[in-house]
Structure formats: C-alpha cells, structure tokens
Design an enzyme around this catalytic site. Structure first.
Site, mmCIF file in Angstrom:
data_model
loop_
_atom_site.group_PDB
_atom_site.id
_atom_site.type_symbol
_atom_site.label_atom_id
_atom_site.label_comp_id
_atom_site.label_asym_id
_atom_site.label_seq_id
_atom_site.Cartn_x
_atom_site.Cartn_y
_atom_site.Cartn_z
ATOM 1 N N LYS A 77 0.853 -1.184 0.000
ATOM 2 C CA LYS A 77 0.000 0.000 0.000
ATOM 3 C C LYS A 77 0.894 1.240 0.000
ATOM 4 C CE LYS A 77 -1.665 1.989 3.895
ATOM 5 N NZ LYS A 77 -0.688 2.723 4.710
ATOM 6 N N HIS B 193 -1.140 -5.147 5.663
ATOM 7 C CA HIS B 193 -0.556 -5.927 6.746
ATOM 8 C C HIS B 193 -1.513 -6.144 7.920
ATOM 9 C CE1 HIS B 193 0.523 -2.049 8.643
ATOM 10 N NE2 HIS B 193 0.665 -2.729 9.756
ATOM 11 N N LYS C 278 -2.368 -9.671 10.596
ATOM 12 C CA LYS C 278 -2.303 -9.681 12.067
ATOM 13 C C LYS C 278 -3.142 -10.850 12.587
ATOM 14 C CE LYS C 278 -1.591 -4.693 12.673
ATOM 15 N NZ LYS C 278 -0.323 -4.490 13.337
ATOM 16 N N GLU D 4 -2.759 5.754 17.633
ATOM 17 C CA GLU D 4 -1.298 5.651 17.689
ATOM 18 C C GLU D 4 -0.751 6.780 18.553
ATOM 19 O OE1 GLU D 4 0.663 4.140 13.869
ATOM 20 O OE2 GLU D 4 -0.951 5.427 13.165
ATOM 21 N N ASP E 287 -4.279 6.939 4.562
ATOM 22 C CA ASP E 287 -3.207 6.136 5.153
ATOM 23 C C ASP E 287 -3.745 4.951 5.964
ATOM 24 O OD1 ASP E 287 -0.425 5.714 5.833
ATOM 25 O OD2 ASP E 287 -0.926 6.405 7.851
ATOM 26 N N HIS F 121 -6.445 -0.317 6.000
ATOM 27 C CA HIS F 121 -6.506 -1.180 7.185
ATOM 28 C C HIS F 121 -7.883 -1.240 7.852
ATOM 29 C CE1 HIS F 121 -2.329 -1.030 6.490
ATOM 30 N NE2 HIS F 121 -2.023 0.018 7.228
ATOM 31 N N LYS G 76 -3.048 10.004 14.892
ATOM 32 C CA LYS G 76 -1.660 10.033 15.374
ATOM 33 C C LYS G 76 -1.632 10.879 16.637
ATOM 34 C CE LYS G 76 0.362 8.307 11.536
ATOM 35 N NZ LYS G 76 0.948 6.962 11.576
HETATM 36 C C1 BG6 Z 1 0.891 1.944 7.993
HETATM 37 C C2 BG6 Z 1 0.667 3.425 7.993
HETATM 38 O O1 BG6 Z 1 0.274 1.345 6.902
HETATM 39 O O2 BG6 Z 1 0.356 1.409 9.208
HETATM 40 C C3 BG6 Z 1 1.304 4.083 9.205
HETATM 41 O O3 BG6 Z 1 1.238 3.976 6.816
HETATM 42 C C4 BG6 Z 1 0.806 3.436 10.470
HETATM 43 O O4 BG6 Z 1 1.052 5.476 9.235
HETATM 44 C C5 BG6 Z 1 0.954 1.920 10.385
HETATM 45 O O5 BG6 Z 1 1.579 3.938 11.542
HETATM 46 C C6 BG6 Z 1 0.276 1.256 11.552
HETATM 47 O O6 BG6 Z 1 0.585 -0.099 11.551
HETATM 48 P P1 BG6 Z 1 0.670 -0.907 12.909
HETATM 49 O O7 BG6 Z 1 0.900 -2.317 12.485
HETATM 50 O O8 BG6 Z 1 1.798 -0.315 13.693
HETATM 51 O O9 BG6 Z 1 -0.642 -0.702 13.586
#
Ligand code: BG6
Length: 512
Positions: A157, A187, A191, A225, A244, A249, A349
């Site tokens: 992505k 990704h 998980k 986050e 993003d 996700h 964020k």
């Molecule tokens: C990424 C985003 O795809 O996923 C990031 O570009 C984000 O901005 C991240 O921080 C979060 O992934 P995870 O696995 O840490 O929750």
C-alpha cells in the site's frame, strides 16, 4: 505443515526501510521456524550500488536490530544471509531488466525454482507502473503452467491515491499479470488478531446469532497511535489519515467484522463476502460529509514536561497544511444484517495510547428489572476485540453485587493471548509472505475490493479537496482528538470507548 515450493523472492526497493525493518526479519523468522521452501533465495533490487556482501552486512545489522529476543543466533543469521543476493539497477530503465533477467536465470538454475519468482514492490508507489510494464516487456511475468506455480507479484500500500488512480493501477497491473498472480498486501489482514475475528465469529455457535441489527446497537473500530508522523512528512502530508489508515486497514477490519459467513474458507469465497460489505456502503453526499466525518490535526502540547511539536512543525510538512492526522467517521452498511446500525471508525496520530480494537455494543435489555440509583437503563453488554497491543477478547456484563438488594455491577470475562503461554504471536509479514509462497490469497485485498474502498472514501476526499476551508479541528497531542467527533453519535450520553484518559488536561482545542 506442507512447505511452499522452491522460489526466489525479488524485492524491489531492497535498500528501503520496509525491507530492513519488516521483510527480511519476517523471512528470517520463517527460516528459523523451518517454514520456507527447501530451496529459496532472495534477490534485492535497488538503485544503490551494493554487492551481495555489502548488502548482507547491512541486513545482518538490521536483523540484530529488528528481530525479536533470542532468535538472533549469529550462525543461523549467516546461513540465512547466504541465500540473499543483490542487484543494482535503475528500475525506470527498461534496458536494465536484461540484467535482472540474466541474474534470475542463474539463480533459477542454482535453486531449481523452475521460474517460480515472487516480485515484491516495496518501493515508492510512483514506480509501480513502470516496474510492472518493464517486467512485462521482458517476459518476466510469464507463468510456468506445467510446474503449477505462477509468477506472483506483491504490491504494497498505498494502492493508488484515489479512486481514479487505484483503478488505473489495477488496469496496468492486469495488463501484465492476471488477477490470481497479484497479491495486494494489507498488513492488518496479516495480524493474528484480525484473522481471529473470523475464527471467533465462525467457529463459535453463540455469537453469530447475535451478530446483527437485532442485538447490536453500534460498533466502534479504533486505531489509535501515540507516534506522530515520524520521518514521513513528505508522504504523510500528501496522504492524511483517511488514505493512510481508513481506506486500507480499517476498511479491511470493517470487512471481517461485517461480512456474511462464507460457504468455505477458500480465497474467493471469503473475498466475495468481504467485497459485498464494501459494495453495501452508501456514497456520502458532498453536503453530508461534515455530518459523517470529523477531521483533526494534532497541535503542539506538553506531555510530562516534554514539548511535543504540532503536525505543522514536523519536517517536510506545509506550515499551513490542512492534512488530517485524525479522522472519525460514521458509516452505515446498507444490507439486511446491518440496516440502521452505525459503525463508528476513528484513527489518529499522537493520541494518548496505542490501541487497535473493535467494540461491539449490544442493545440494552428491553425492560429494566433491577432499577439502579440514578440510572435509567441497564448497562449494555460490550464485546471488545483487542487487536493490539495486549491482544485478546473481553466481554463486559452485569452481575449482582453481593449483599442486600440487587445492585448490578459491570464486570468482565477476558482472554489475553499472553495466557497461551509461550506461543508467540507471529508478525503480520511472516504470515502474508508465507501465504503468498503457498499461493493462498485469502488474506490479500482483491482488485475489486480495493476499488470499492476507494469508492467509499473518494467523495470525502473530493469534498475536502474542493473546499479546503471545510473545518479541520486542532487537537493537542496526547488527547483523544477533536471533541466534535463525539457529536457523530448524535445520542445524548453516547460516546467513544476510551481505553485511557487524555494525557493532557485542560487542553486547548481549536479550529484550524
Ligand atoms: C501503515 C501506515 O500502513 O500502518 C502508518 O502507513 C501506520 O502510518 C501503520 O503507523 C500502523 O501499523 P501498525 O501495524 O503499527 O498498527
């Protein structure tokens, strides 16, 4: 477990962050667990001038840094790295693919892979189309039908920038590869806890009968986050939280929460059900965007004595940027199961804690039998699916407080993955790389699904783009985002589930 057939993984963008932090550590973990094919090799491709030896040296250091605990056995790392090679080419230059072809021919012979190559695009998205075209020009995409193993391509992505570019990328990919050869990676689907939503829903008889509009009042999906945008200002300022995190996700999480049970656990059956969810999302009308989406941007604040810079002070960010670092959405799924049930989705964020979770709010009892002081309703049950960290599942319910009368207290039953003892939760990339080698695309996004997700977020993006003065709320770093996000609930007393308090008291919220 059956092992994948011999193969070579070609990583475009080999000198990049993702390769060092995620891909090579994931491959090494698979190697350590003896899950890789008998014969497999990795060819790193990038513009940087490196040799096999210097590349291996860099990777050895990265493995020490990014691989968990006890697994960094120097001897084992050395053996693993022997299978890794490097080729410096200019990927935008069609002529250079001849070098790639001859290197692959050699490796193919050495590893007896019969042309089984997996191309991994771990490179700037602006390079995707040119690489795909050049692979096609040199016949590097051609399948080896007799061997029963297609060449495959994994695409990272962001898959496009909006609906139009997402569609165009799909078109260009499918000019060269066939859909079953394409693995669009998200990704979050790798998980363990996201996959467990499927098992939780479809391997237990007791939840599925309740999993609908008759028993569920609303659903929350949160990905919070604590980090800011780190060193990714250039990318992030052009992207924002909706592109993003939500388009990819969080939509995938929505898909597995809301899908119908598939008839089999096969890739097309599962992915058919997920895409139906996306197709059931009504497009938000431009005039309605403000009623369904609240965006925010973190501002400077002080957390435990430390000054946290605001988003506009970050490197490579426009000082007048109106890019959202927080987004909250109210979403309806227009089908028989979910008609009228709002799904509240938020991500941001610099929030007070790192947590990704789904909270299922069940409806209250139809009649209040145990009247409580100052309370006009019984507390509804909640089911919390904790995706990360402290992965687990928690069910909140009411019980009688021991003693006189009938006082009801909210308690919980909970399961933590850590209760499983020393079964480690594997990293998302391990699972996805292995699945791709096995030819299993269940946990990858299909082209139509990606387009449907873009189709849903596109009107919101367009509305903001065409009306840059639309409100964006400032929220101090360390808080749960703009308070206006609560108004999405539209019901007095209803609010988000807060796993912890704001880190900043008396914070100043403002419109930017
Ligand atoms: C990424 C985003 O795809 O996923 C990031 O570009 C984000 O901005 C991240 O921080 C979060 O992934 P995870 O696995 O840490 O929750």
């Amino acid at each position: 477990m059956e092992k994948p057939k011999n193969c070579i993984i070609v990583i475009f963008g080999a000198s990049g962050d993702l390769t060092h932090r995620k891909l090579i550590p994931a491959l090494y973990e698979l190697y350590r667990k003896d899950l890789l094919p008998e014969r497999f090799g990795v060819l790193g491709v990038s513009r940087t001038r490196l040799t096999d030896t210097s590349f291996r040296k860099q990777l050895a250091a990265s493995l020490k840094e990014y691989t968990a605990n006890d697994s960094t056995d120097t001897k084992q790392i050395k053996k693993f790295l022997k299978r890794i090679y490097y080729l410096a080419i200019d990927t935008s230059n069609a002529g250079d693919y001849q070098k790639l072809k001859s290197r692959l021919k050699k490796l193919d012979k050495e590893y007896q892979t019969h042309g089984a190559f997996i191309y991994y695009l771990s490179i700037a998205p602006s390079m995707y189309e040119v690489i795909v075209e050049n692979l096609g020009l040199h016949g590097l995409q051609e399948s080896q039908w007799r061997e029963g193993y297609d060449k495959r391509i994994i695409v990272e992505k962001p898959f496009g920038y909006d609906l139009e570019s997402g569609r165009s990328l799909n078109k260009k990919l499918l000019k060269v590869f066939r859909e079953p050869q394409v693995y669009r990676i998200d990704h979050y689907l790798g998980k363990e806890t996201v996959q467990n939503i499927l098992v939780f829903r479809f391997s237990n008889g007791i939840f599925e009968p309740l999993w609908n509009r008759n028993y569920i009042s609303h659903v929350e999906i949160t990905a919070a986050e604590t980090v800011g945008i780190e060193k990714r200002g250039k990318y992030y300022d052009q992207s924002g939280a909706l592109r993003d995190m939500v388009q990819s996700h969080l939509m995938q999480i929505l898909g597995v929460i809301a899908m119908e049970p598939p008839s089999t656990f096969e890739s097309s059956a599962v992915r058919n059900e997920i895409v139906k969810v996306f197709h059931s999302l009504p497009a938000i009308h431009p005039n309605e965007v403000a009623n369904f989406a609240v965006r925010g941007q973190y501002t400077k604040s002080k957390i435990q004595g430390e000054i946290i810079p605001g988003y506009r002070d970050e490197e490579h960010v426009d000082p007048f940027s109106r890019t959202e670092t927080y987004i909250a959405l109210k979403v309806f799924i227009e089908n028989w199961r979910w008609g009228g049930v709002p799904f509240y989705i938020r991500t941001g964020k610099r929030l007070p804690t790192r947590v990704t979770e789904v909270v299922i709010h069940f409806k209250s009892t139809p009649h209040i039998l145990f009247k409580q002081k100052d309370q006009h309703h019984t507390e509804p049950n909640q089911l919390i699916l904790r995706i990360q960290p402290d992965e687990g599942i928690l069910l909140n319910f009411g019980m009688k407080l021991p003693g006189a009368g009938f006082q009801v207290k909210k308690v919980s039953m909970d399961f933590h993955y850590s209760d499983l003892g020393d079964i480690p939760v594997p990293q998302a990339y391990e699972r996805l790389l292995l699945d791709c080698m096995m030819g299993d695309s269940t946990l990858f996004a299909r082209g139509d699904a990606v387009e449907a997700c873009w189709g849903f977020v596109d009107p919101i993006l367009r509305e903001w783009q065409e009306n840059p003065d639309d409100t964006i709320f400032g929220y101090p770093a360390g808080t749960w985002g703009p308070r206006q996000a609560n108004l999405l609930f539209g019901v007095p007393g209803l609010d988000w589930h807060y796993p912890c308090k704001n880190l900043v008291e008396d914070a100043l919220f403002c419109e930017l």
